[in-house]
Design a protein around this motif. Structure first.
Motif, PDB file in Angstrom:
ATOM      1  N   ARG A   1       3.708   9.425  -5.315  1.00 33.17           N
ATOM      2  CA  ARG A   1       3.952   9.058  -3.953  1.00 33.17           C
ATOM      3  C   ARG A   1       4.983   9.408  -2.800  1.00 33.17           C
ATOM      4  O   ARG A   1       5.507   9.853  -2.210  1.00 33.17           O
ATOM      5  CB  ARG A   1       4.383   7.284  -4.156  1.00 33.17           C
ATOM      6  CG  ARG A   1       4.002   6.447  -5.071  1.00 33.17           C
ATOM      7  CD  ARG A   1       5.092   5.238  -5.517  1.00 33.17           C
ATOM      8  NE  ARG A   1       5.960   4.903  -4.184  1.00 33.17           N
ATOM      9  CZ  ARG A   1       6.907   4.110  -4.837  1.00 33.17           C
ATOM     10  NH1 ARG A   1       7.294   3.438  -6.075  1.00 33.17           N
ATOM     11  NH2 ARG A   1       7.764   3.514  -3.917  1.00 33.17           N
TER      12      ARG A   1
ATOM     13  N   VAL B   1      -3.001   0.679  -3.820  1.00 30.73           N
ATOM     14  CA  VAL B   1      -4.115   0.230  -3.102  1.00 30.73           C
ATOM     15  C   VAL B   1      -5.088  -0.265  -3.945  1.00 30.73           C
ATOM     16  O   VAL B   1      -5.356   0.354  -5.218  1.00 30.73           O
ATOM     17  CB  VAL B   1      -4.476   1.721  -2.169  1.00 30.73           C
ATOM     18  CG1 VAL B   1      -2.880   1.856  -1.117  1.00 30.73           C
ATOM     19  CG2 VAL B   1      -3.829   2.401  -3.626  1.00 30.73           C
ATOM     20  N   PRO B   2      -6.901  -0.204  -3.168  1.00 26.62           N
ATOM     21  CA  PRO B   2      -8.260  -0.050  -3.885  1.00 26.62           C
ATOM     22  C   PRO B   2      -8.450   1.233  -4.774  1.00 26.62           C
ATOM     23  O   PRO B   2      -7.680   2.371  -4.075  1.00 26.62           O
ATOM     24  CB  PRO B   2      -8.021  -0.371  -2.659  1.00 26.62           C
ATOM     25  CG  PRO B   2      -8.068  -1.243  -1.796  1.00 26.62           C
ATOM     26  CD  PRO B   2      -6.886  -0.484  -1.581  1.00 26.62           C
TER      27      PRO B   2
ATOM     28  N   ASN C   1      -3.817   5.180   5.194  1.00 24.59           N
ATOM     29  CA  ASN C   1      -3.385   4.811   3.753  1.00 24.59           C
ATOM     30  C   ASN C   1      -4.085   5.503   3.102  1.00 24.59           C
ATOM     31  O   ASN C   1      -3.284   6.710   1.800  1.00 24.59           O
ATOM     32  CB  ASN C   1      -2.136   3.544   3.807  1.00 24.59           C
ATOM     33  CG  ASN C   1      -1.602   3.910   2.365  1.00 24.59           C
ATOM     34  OD1 ASN C   1      -0.382   4.787   2.672  1.00 24.59           O
ATOM     35  ND2 ASN C   1      -1.273   3.173   1.792  1.00 24.59           N
TER      36      ASN C   1
ATOM     37  N   ALA D   1       0.771  -0.891   0.227  1.00 26.40           N
ATOM     38  CA  ALA D   1      -0.091   0.282  -0.339  1.00 26.40           C
ATOM     39  C   ALA D   1       1.165   1.288   0.343  1.00 26.40           C
ATOM     40  O   ALA D   1       0.392   1.950  -0.751  1.00 26.40           O
ATOM     41  CB  ALA D   1      -0.853   0.045   0.761  1.00 26.40           C
ATOM     42  N   SER D   2       1.797   1.603   0.729  1.00 27.87           N
ATOM     43  CA  SER D   2       2.857   2.627   1.035  1.00 27.87           C
ATOM     44  C   SER D   2       3.238   2.854  -0.568  1.00 27.87           C
ATOM     45  O   SER D   2       4.154   3.833  -0.917  1.00 27.87           O
ATOM     46  CB  SER D   2       3.748   2.248   2.365  1.00 27.87           C
ATOM     47  OG  SER D   2       4.738   1.429   1.845  1.00 27.87           O
ATOM     48  N   MET D   3       3.964   1.758  -1.628  1.00 27.78           N
ATOM     49  CA  MET D   3       3.914   1.484  -2.723  1.00 27.78           C
ATOM     50  C   MET D   3       2.925   2.301  -3.650  1.00 27.78           C
ATOM     51  O   MET D   3       3.184   2.489  -4.782  1.00 27.78           O
ATOM     52  CB  MET D   3       4.772   1.112  -3.221  1.00 27.78           C
ATOM     53  CG  MET D   3       6.734   0.484  -2.074  1.00 27.78           C
ATOM     54  SD  MET D   3       7.316  -0.334  -2.966  1.00 27.78           S
ATOM     55  CE  MET D   3       6.966  -2.285  -0.976  1.00 27.78           C
ATOM     56  N   GLY D   4       1.596   2.596  -3.455  1.00 26.39           N
ATOM     57  CA  GLY D   4       0.970   2.902  -4.462  1.00 26.39           C
ATOM     58  C   GLY D   4      -0.362   1.879  -4.568  1.00 26.39           C
ATOM     59  O   GLY D   4      -1.308   2.335  -5.393  1.00 26.39           O
TER      60      GLY D   4
ATOM     61  N   PHE E   1      -3.267   8.519   0.034  1.00 28.11           N
ATOM     62  CA  PHE E   1      -2.953   8.430  -1.146  1.00 28.11           C
ATOM     63  C   PHE E   1      -3.932   9.059  -1.772  1.00 28.11           C
ATOM     64  O   PHE E   1      -3.959   9.900  -3.574  1.00 28.11           O
ATOM     65  CB  PHE E   1      -3.155   6.840  -1.680  1.00 28.11           C
ATOM     66  CG  PHE E   1      -1.867   6.213  -1.818  1.00 28.11           C
ATOM     67  CD1 PHE E   1      -0.839   6.955  -3.466  1.00 28.11           C
ATOM     68  CD2 PHE E   1      -1.264   5.436  -0.756  1.00 28.11           C
ATOM     69  CE1 PHE E   1      -0.117   6.574  -3.456  1.00 28.11           C
ATOM     70  CE2 PHE E   1      -0.348   4.964  -1.229  1.00 28.11           C
ATOM     71  CZ  PHE E   1       0.858   5.691  -2.587  1.00 28.11           C
TER      72      PHE E   1
ATOM     73  N   LEU F   1       2.236  11.695  -0.750  1.00 29.92           N
ATOM     74  CA  LEU F   1       2.087  10.203   0.161  1.00 29.92           C
ATOM     75  C   LEU F   1       3.024  10.961   1.431  1.00 29.92           C
ATOM     76  O   LEU F   1       2.692  11.215   2.595  1.00 29.92           O
ATOM     77  CB  LEU F   1       1.966   9.072   0.195  1.00 29.92           C
ATOM     78  CG  LEU F   1       1.923   8.120   1.061  1.00 29.92           C
ATOM     79  CD1 LEU F   1       0.094   8.607   1.104  1.00 29.92           C
ATOM     80  CD2 LEU F   1       2.322   6.687   1.236  1.00 29.92           C
TER      81      LEU F   1
END
Lengths: 224, 664
Positions: B112, A186-187, B261, A181-184, B265, B115
């Protein structure tokens, strides 16, 4: 070939005690029939008890009992297939998507309450699975027949996505999902599957990410 | 804490009240280290793969008379740490009180980047945003309206292209002239989470970062915060916080960390859409094709073979062959050593001292000749080749190719990074195991590095000796070592407790390595080698000299002879090579090299001794690093396994070669 998807008269979904019991009997008979030719009344009685009620179902036109063996009537078979199908689909949904382990009881309740529309939606959502988590065949429905004519399932795991296709991430049940998720990943993210072997490679915007099969299995996408 | 831990490589900077601290923060592989180098004039290793910087570097910079201390940190994807190196970065923000965060972001990956900006904003830290790699973004048709982004965020935004030094002046001006501002991004996480943020925050003490951000970390289940909590709060309060966290978690069903998160995003995406324009690309560039080919199941193998062949030609043939011949035999053999021998014999009349410098175990004739004549050319050529590989972005692709092989050893493909780096220098590689996710992975990788991954110096000597014998010898050595690596790795994966971690790795774009970075990096590593290896070579040689003079060497050789001569079938003198192998792995190999040159080893003995010394103990520096990273007990345990395994493998190979009378 088995006739599929034919709508049958269903017991009222008000779930009277009687109709619930009928469903149980039909399901049990269906399950025993998967393994052996003949279904002995004694076996069903042993499983569910209440021989009297089982015999009453003969009067209701759901089963026939001859020489202590149980046979479906056309209507009974139709209802048995439906109820089994809903039960096994529920199992798949609970096991695969919701990641539950202790779902048996819930699946049993679930099968009685969902409408044909919901049933079809779940089946499509799961990509028309052929088997339940325990390996029993899931009876096919009308939607599966359509699928056989190459309708893409709504949701598939990244593992089943074709290489080179674009897709949208719907949900992730993979291990290490917080790091993905932290790398993008994500849903809602749009991805492109670059390759599957020797490892999965997906592109998310300008990020290229390699993942192993265990993770790919747990990423559910909808093809764009 | 990290400052004294890394004192060896991170030095030459000043701290104190006169220096404002600037923390350099950013996603992995966005060019933080190169920006650090451009601002401070100090070189921090720059490569093209995530995780190059696993430790903290400090450097000073003076702008318009103002003094700053710049802190280069390991890359992070989130400030809720998921790995050891990410934790280092978060802890700097938490406890070092930087007066400014210089966030370096990848211009083509704005979402990113933002973020992190969002998280910095939540922490309440002043930020200057540097959007680096504008050229790569432009090549992909991505244009960012920095002026608008400046307005949206309310902080200074500077675009740079670091290798061309573009935008660095503006960046310097921004650092020295602007009054640092906190980014203006407000996020609402929904009523339930917001409610709990407030409740958790009410228990927290004042710190360098906002209570809100700390509360979010706690609610997200950030375990790495525990040390800080223990130091700053009472046990009862911590318990209360954990209860609140569990309560909140129950109410929102899905993991809080993921929800947080996702909302971040979404916000980052909204801002990106406001300021970014993307025009369709005109076909893929050559580097894109090379990048894809090198991880393709078929073409990838060809690329791998090509890389290996190139390595062999450049390091094995050119470095270990041509350069060593020239330096060792010509320069040292014909000129330097005879000159030293003459000089020393002339100025020092004592025979004992003469031998100490120029005898059989002489500091010059043995230590210096080995270090500079044999090892230096080999390591230098290896480091050049390795730097090119690092900067091209090939290594992470190698991880994709080798994931399955590493699975056998209970590791994921990500472990290929420390392992390949181990072919350069095991000491550096042990430190790089920090990029691995679990403790289990780090233990297995550290163990296998110590056992079966020869460092460049040793590898070069080995390749040189084997290619002088035959291709068959090389194949036997390779299969023996790989066999032991896989087999022992497999056993380790069964023994070391814990689950195998999943494989995922970010793959950087393929880039043309820059000659200057390769040169600087190679020079840095070569100097590091000279500084570290030469003194150890001297020490090792001196100890050998003393042992020899005291006649202890003979005794040791006698004691170990049942193993060395009996099991391994080697001449007793080989013990010397194994002994000095304790100081440097490559030194041990160099000892064997000299023996083979003098015709003291038969081909079978050469292969057996090389397999044994490859598997044998890591060098002293490597071992010290193991102790630092894994602890003394664990390191000693590893050593206790490695020695018998090495001897056993050598013994079995010796038995097979002799029993089946295999010609080499």
């Amino acid at each position: 070939m088995e006739e599929i998807g034919k709508p049958c008269r269903r017991a009222a979904r008000s779930s009277t005690e009687e109709s619930l019991f009928e469903d149980e009997v039909l399901e049990t008979v269906w399950e025993i029939r998967e393994k052996s030719e003949a279904v002995r009344l004694a076996d069903v009685v042993e499983e569910l008890g209440n021989e009297e009620s089982i015999r009453r179902m003969q009067a209701n036109g759901l089963i026939m009992i001859q020489d202590d063996k149980i046979y479906f009537t056309e209507e009974g078979e139709c209802r048995a297939r439906d109820i089994t199908r809903r039960h096994l689909l529920a199992e798949r949904l609970f096991a695969d998507v919701l990641d539950l382990t202790d779902y048996e009881e819930d699946a049993c309740r679930f099968e009685h309450v969902i409408s044909p529309e919901v049933e079809e939606a779940i089946c499509t959502f799961l990509g028309h699975p052929p088997l339940c988590p325990h390996g029993r065949p899931i009876p096919k429905g009308k939607c599966c027949e359509l699928y056989a004519k190459k309708v893409q399932p709504l949701v598939q795991s990244l593992k089943d996505l074709e290489v080179g296709k674009q897709a949208k991430v719907l949900f992730i049940t993979a291990p290490a999902m917080d790091r993905l998720a932290s790398m993008g990943l994500v849903p809602g993210a749009s991805i492109r599957l670059q390759q599957k072997k020797p490892s999965y490679v997906v592109e998310i915007d300008e990020t290229t990410l390699a993942v192993g099969e265990d993770i790919a299995k747990g990423i559910y996408v909808k093809q764009a | 804490m990290h400052r004294h831990r890394h004192r060896h490589r991170d030095k030459g900077y000043k701290t104190g009240s006169g220096y404002q601290r600037i923390a350099l923060i950013g996603n992995p592989n966005v060019g933080k280290s190169i920006i650090f180098g451009l601002l401070t004039g100090k070189y921090a290793a720059v490569s093209n793969y995530p995780g190059t910087t696993v430790e903290v570097f400090h450097g000073n910079i003076t702008l318009d008379g103002k003094k700053f201390l710049l802190v280069d940190t390991p890359g992070v994807n989130s400030l809720i740490p998921m790995s050891e190196d990410e934790r280092v970065t978060r802890d700097i923000l938490l406890s070092e009180k930087p007066s400014l965060v210089l966030q370096v972001g990848d211009a083509k990956n704005l979402k990113r980047t933002l973020l992190l900006t969002i998280q910095l904003a939540e922490m309440g830290l002043p930020v200057i945003l540097d959007l680096n790699m504008e050229d790569e973004a432009r090549d992909r048709g991505i244009i960012i309206d920095t002026k608008k982004l400046k307005e949206v965020l309310g902080v200074e935004v500077v675009g740079t292209i670091a290798p061309e030094r573009k935008g660095i002046k503006t960046l310097k001006a921004a650092i020295s002239q602007q009054i640092p501002k906190v980014p203006q991004i407000k996020i609402h996480y929904g009523s339930v989470i917001e409610d709990y943020i407030e409740r958790v925050a009410s228990y927290l003490p004042e710190t360098n970062i906002s209570k809100r951000s700390l509360a979010l970390m706690i609610l997200s289940g950030d375990e790495s915060l525990r040390g800080w909590l223990n130091a700053n709060l009472e046990e009862a309060t911590i318990q209360k916080l954990e209860d609140l966290r569990d309560e909140c978690q129950k109410k929102v069903k899905r993991p809080v960390g993921l929800i947080v998160n996702e909302i971040r995003f979404k916000k980052a995406g909204e801002i990106t859409n406001m300021v970014m324009k993307k025009s369709p690309q005109k076909g893929g560039s050559l580097s894109v094709y090379i990048g894809r080919a090198s991880m393709h199941p078929f073409w990838g193998l060809l690329v791998l073979l090509l890389v290996l062949y190139g390595l062999y030609e450049f390091v094995g043939v050119f470095g270990a062959g041509i350069l060593v011949d020239f330096l060792e035999e010509t320069i040292f053999g014909k000129y330097l050593n005879p000159m030293f021998i003459k000089t020393i014999e002339a100025i020092i009349p004592v025979k004992f001292l003469q031998e100490m410098f120029v005898g059989q175990y002489g500091l010059i004739t043995m230590a210096l000749t080995y270090a500079i004549g044999i090892i230096l050319p080999i390591t230098t050529t290896f480091f050049i080749a390795f730097s090119i590989l690092e900067d091209s972005g090939y290594l992470p692709r190698l991880a994709i190719m080798s994931n399955r092989v590493f699975n056998i050893m209970g590791l994921s493909g990500k472990a290929v990074l420390p392992m390949v780096l181990g072919l350069g220098c095991g000491t550096m590689a042990v430190m790089t195991t920090r990029i691995l996710e679990s403790r289990r992975d780090r233990i297995i990788a550290t163990f296998l590095l110590a056992l079966a991954v020869p460092c460049s110096a040793q590898l070069g000597v080995i390749l040189g000796m084997l290619s002088a014998l035959s291709a068959k010898a090389l194949a036997i050595w390779l299969f023996s070592v790989l066999g032991v690596l896989l087999f022992v790795g497999y056993l380790a994966s069964k023994i070391v407790p814990g689950e195998q971690s999943e494989f995922f790795l970010e793959i950087p774009p393929i880039r043309m390595p820059s000659i200057s970075n390769v040169t600087v990096k190679t020079a840095g590593r070569a100097v590091w080698y000279l500084k570290e290896a030469v003194p150890l070579f001297m020490l090792g040689t001196f100890i050998l000299f003393v042992l020899d003079k005291l006649k202890i060497l003979g005794v040791i050789e006698k004691i170990t002879s049942p193993v060395v001569v009996g099991v391994l079938g080697l001449p007793a003198k080989t013990t010397e090579a194994f002994l000095i192998g304790f100081f440097r792995r490559d030194y041990g190999a160099a000892g064997l090299f000299a023996m083979a040159q003098d015709g003291l080893l038969t081909p079978v003995q050469t292969v057996v001794s090389l397999v044994t010394i490859t598997l044998f103990v890591p060098c002293l520096a490597h071992f010290l690093m193991m102790i630092k990273e894994r602890g003394l007990r664990m390191s000693l345990t590893m050593l206790a396994i490695i020695i018998p395994v090495a001897v056993l493998a050598g013994g079995v190979l010796n038995w097979i070669l002799r029993t089946f009378d295999i010609n080499i």
